[in-house]
Design an enzyme around this catalytic site. Sequence first.
Site, short mmCIF file in Angstrom:
data_model
loop_
_atom_site.label_atom_id
_atom_site.label_comp_id
_atom_site.label_asym_id
_atom_site.label_seq_id
_atom_site.Cartn_x
_atom_site.Cartn_y
_atom_site.Cartn_z
CD GLU A 1 -2.77 -0.97 2.58
OE1 GLU A 1 -3.95 -1.31 2.55
OE2 GLU A 1 -2.22 -0.57 3.63
CB CYS A 2 0.70 4.37 -0.01
SG CYS A 2 0.94 6.13 -0.41
N GLY A 3 3.39 3.62 0.28
CA GLY A 3 4.83 3.49 0.46
C GLY A 3 5.31 2.08 0.22
CG MET B 1 5.89 4.70 -3.52
SD MET B 1 5.99 6.10 -2.36
CE MET B 1 7.54 6.85 -2.88
CB THR C 1 -3.02 -0.42 -4.54
OG1 THR C 1 -4.01 0.59 -4.59
CG2 THR C 1 -3.02 -1.03 -3.14
#
Length: 450
Positions: free
Chosen positions: A329-331, A334, A427
């Site tokens: 999720e998010c970080g 990445m 995501t």
Amino acid sequence: MSSNHPRVVIAGTGSGVGKTAITAGIMNRLSKHRCVQGYKVGPDFIDPMFHTLACKRQSRNLDSFFMDQVTIKNLFGWASQDADISIIEGVRGLYDGLTSTGDDGSTAEIAKFLGAPVILVVNARSLAKSAAAHVLGFKMLDPDVTIAGVILNNVSGDRHRKKATEAVENLTSIPVVGTVEKLHEKLAERHLGLVTTFESDNSKILKQTSDMVENIDFSQIEEIADNAADMQFNINCPFETSPCENVKIGIPFDKAYSFYYHENLESLHYAGACLKYFKPTEGESLPDVDGIYLGGGYPEIYASEISSNKDFIEGLKTFSDDGKLVYGECGGMMTLCSSIVNMNEYKMANIFPEKAVQTQQRQGLSYVKATATPDNFLFAGQEIRSHEFHYSHLDPSPSGPFAYSISRGTGFNNGFDGKIVNKTIGTYMHQHALSTKSWGTSFVKFMSDA
């Protein structure tokens, strides 16, 4: 749970009025002699960290975009059942929500759901009689919201304190339960909000917030909480459960990866997963697990430490190549990319060929409505409500298959979110386990069937 459980909402006239520091100070002081349960209205990850630090027990999010009224009251009852008092910090201004005139998503809505009186925090800088006008407007806007007390922040001495207090009490008939002096030093902030407790001197935070609220009358706050409306709360466990499946899921939890809704972790636990926490930024490698859940946080700040932990990033790549479950999720997403580009470029797991490019401008801040695509092997076909808050984008724009089709929100900025490679999903969305009720059981079933 008992119908007269003491509870109170600490709300603000707007963002930036000092709600979080004041709430944490109140929690810290009350926790010296009572068991305090903390809550945060809205999807925020960081403010509950300060509550958890102050209360020495896990704070919770109450979010009416994620959860319906029944679920919110169930979570509140379940989490508060062994507490003496519950303190709920609001979000934005008391009445600010998803629409210009409705209650949806607002602190006021949660206060009404829970039958909780409100203490309003007002930035009284340079205000005296005008502070009363602020309070009076908030009092009159919605008679169904009980504003039972006021805290005046940023007062500049005894004379200012006296004038502003007299104005509010005489002109609004609402007691001022305390004042907070104008401070030269504030809690540290960065682009996603306050600097997390994982990165701070927590003893300093506790002293700073406790000192801030020395002019607050805690007996008044307790009396206001004690006078909350009579209301019954469901105290049953709100999570889907399943027999122990003997599966293990690895969860990085450190200064780079700390944005987890606690309910997501509990959902996995109640679904039968054994949670294995580790700290990649401190050099720890992947544990021996059946799946990996990478939450959000600040990997861009700690990209050098993450990139240098070869056991971690190469282990993620091997794990994904082997077809095992990875969810970022998010970080966390990445970290699954080829690199994170900030001031420099740092090699990441390279499960996704795209780069995660950090920007100065916010790329996404929104509640998200989505539908899980047929390719989504965890939630296919489900309607998803979630949240995003990011200052990065992927370069180049990712190609499918995608896990989510977006009807509200930004995602990858092409109507989709959630890149899929093998059994890896990455995501920008943060889901909440009490919005996606099958959150934990879906993960555990997939890992146990694999």
